[in-house]
Design a protein around this motif. Structure first.
Motif: not given
Lengths: 244, 327
Positions: B182-211
């Motif tokens: 999260y660095r709005p000074s260098q990421m201009p899109g983060q100055r607009v609340p289009i999404l809730q910053w910072p961007y977050r994602e996740g995986l189930r641990i077995d998905e993450a372990m898939n090769p």
């Protein structure tokens, strides 16, 4: 056309208003209206230093669609501008603007048909029936057809008063067009909202100018002053009422 | 302040044909010399400049190389130009050309990655140290966006599973969550609340372990350009593109399912799983087909495959789950 300005044409290159429009203004507007097409062609083929877009299909779809919407907005601006700027003759350009809206909307649909879904009629049918934003856009395009077909002088004469009633469909088309644009956005709806705002202003102008508006606010009176007085009375009495 | 975007001159970019020929040649040389000189590339040393060449291994006989060939799909990798100039990266703006235009101003050094939560090894690590244990390899994956377009992309990176093993998640770690800078000074899109910053994602641990789950630091054998998620991004090829989070600064092992940005923004349109699935349409559009960017103009559309064509490798993860409910 018997408006006062048309009655006393100012001399300009020694041409009457009618000839000025036919020989100068209309050709200029016609060429200007082809500029979006020229821009698309330049981008597509990399002419004049334009960079070709990575996603050609999306680019053409979006450009044609937005241009069609822009021309719808322009046709709706003719009435307020000619009234406010006292340029009654602007009406002479409106048909061309409307036909360009139809042209770009047709191009938009053609790109979708040929390049986006590759003429897969099953997908086209499924999209139109099942995808509300496509249903809406398609409806707007279909509604434009009778307007384009009845845009000739002969049809205007033949339909008489019914012509203007039919052409009020443009208000519905404009709403559907903006809605179509709004609904296809993933999440960033700022641009469609600008169009919606503009539409609101254009509709608001017509509402304010119509005598019916004052009748709604102050029954029995079509005069703005009476409506304002009545509104002030209502506001004052509700403000003075003690809280319950 | 305007910052010049470091651009690689077109003459410096290897065209895909030459690139893949060269790679085939390298692979041949590798086989001939029994892996003497070029062998496993060893510890990953990632040079700082975006677009600089990377050192990595490629084995033509590797099963991963074969993954790309799926029936009925045009599998020609997209060009460098296409991959780097058609991006969804809302931190730099919502137009596809915004990231290539504005991402140059993002400073990716120094870069720290914080690891926390249910793991034995936690802490904050400078990128260089963070990447040190892994040997880089190349993987050519299909990339399917939720907007129904797709590409084929030669990524360079290392399996996410290797990363997970380094930090030894405990038995309580059921999920792994990622967070973008999260660095709005260098990421201009983060100055607009289009999404809730910072961007977050996740995986189930077995998905993450898939090769197949892959951590990416490069593209076309070069350091990842900023607009593609430099310096470190995730690629989960059987899920819609928005799962593949970019510019990662935080990794968290959690017991409960983490919040993810798009499912927060529109829960009825984007789920936590977001597996590519032609049978589950987006509420507003179909996911049955996709347009392959760069394919012949009148034949861009092709069928979308279950799990983006990786069903054989990942379908077991979702056995018994109703994929209409867990979309």
């Amino acid at each position: 056309m018997t408006s006062p300005a048309a009655a006393r044409p100012k001399p300009f290159l020694g041409l009457t208003v009618e000839r000025r429009y036919r020989l100068i203004y209309k050709p200029v507007v016609f060429l200007a209206s082809l500029m979006p097409l020229a821009w698309m062609a330049c981008s597509l083929f990399g002419w004049l230093g334009f960079t070709p877009p990575v996603d050609v299909v999306k680019f053409l779809e979006l450009r044609c669609g937005k241009t069609a919407l822009n021309f719808i907005m322009l046709t709706l601006m003719v009435t307020p501008v000619r009234q406010l700027a006292r340029l009654p003759n602007l009406l002479r350009l409106r048909r061309m603007l409307g036909l360009f809206a139809f042209f770009y909307a047709t191009l938009h649909f053609t790109v979708y048909l040929l390049l986006d879904v590759d003429l897969d009629w099953h997908q086209v049918a499924a999209d139109i029936l099942k995808r509300p934003y496509i249903t809406i856009g398609f409806t707007a395009l279909v509604l434009l057809i009778p307007l384009a077909l009845t845009s000739t002088n002969r049809m205007m004469r033949r339909l008489g008063r019914r012509w203007s009633r039919l052409h009020r469909l443009v208000y519905l088309i404009a709403v559907l067009g903006v809605w179509h644009f709004y609904w296809q956005e993933k999440i960033d709806v700022r641009e469609p909202l600008v169009y919606a705002g503009l539409l609101l202003v254009l509709f608001g102008y017509r509402w304010v100018r119509s005598p019916n508006m004052w009748a709604v606010l102050a029954p029995g009176s079509t005069r703005p002053a009476a409506a304002v007085r009545r509104l002030a009375r209502v506001a004052a009495s509700s403000a003075l009422r003690p809280p319950v | 302040m305007t910052v010049r975007i470091p651009r690689i001159a077109p003459s410096e970019i290897t065209p895909p044909e030459t690139y893949f020929n060269r790679r085939a040649f390298l692979a041949g040389a590798l086989a001939a010399s029994a892996g003497a000189a070029l062998g496993r590339a060893g510890a990953a040393v990632v040079p700082a400049a975006a677009g600089a060449p990377l050192v990595y291994s490629y084995d033509a006989a590797d099963s991963v190389g074969a993954l790309v060939h799926a029936p009925g799909q045009d599998e020609k990798p997209n060009s460098w130009e296409q991959i780097t100039h058609y991006n969804n990266y809302y931190e730099f703006g919502t137009s596809k050309s915004d990231p290539s235009e504005y991402a140059g101003q993002l400073q990716t050094r120094p870069w720290n990655i914080a690891v926390g939560g249910e793991a034995e090894v936690t802490g904050s690590f400078p990128l260089e140290k963070f990447l040190n244990p892994y040997a880089l390899e190349e993987r050519i994956y299909r990339f399917r966006c939720v907007e129904a377009w797709s590409m084929v992309i030669p990524w360079v990176g290392f399996p996410l599973a290797q990363l997970l093993k380094q930090f030894k998640p405990t038995s309580r770690a059921k999920y792994v969550a990622f967070e973008t800078l999260y660095r709005p000074s260098q990421m201009p899109g983060q100055r607009v609340p289009i999404l809730q910053w910072p961007y977050r994602e996740g995986l189930r641990i077995d998905e993450a372990m898939n090769p197949l789950a892959f951590m990416v630091v490069g593209l076309y054998g070069r350091v990842l350009p900023n607009q593609n998620g430099a310096p470190l991004r995730l690629i989960v090829p059987w899920k819609y593109g928005f799962k593949s989070i970019k510019a990662i600064v935080r990794i968290l092992f959690t017991e409960t399912q983490p919040l993810t940005t798009w499912s927060q923004a529109a829960p009825n349109e984007y789920g936590f799983y977001a597996n590519v699935n032609p049978h589950v349409p987006h509420p507003r559009w179909s996911q049955a087909t996709e347009r392959r960017i760069g394919a012949p103009l009148f034949h861009e559309r092709q069928a979308t495959l279950m799990f983006n064509g990786y069903a054989k490798e990942v379908a077991y993860l979702y056995k018994g789950m109703n994929l209409h409910t867990y979309f």
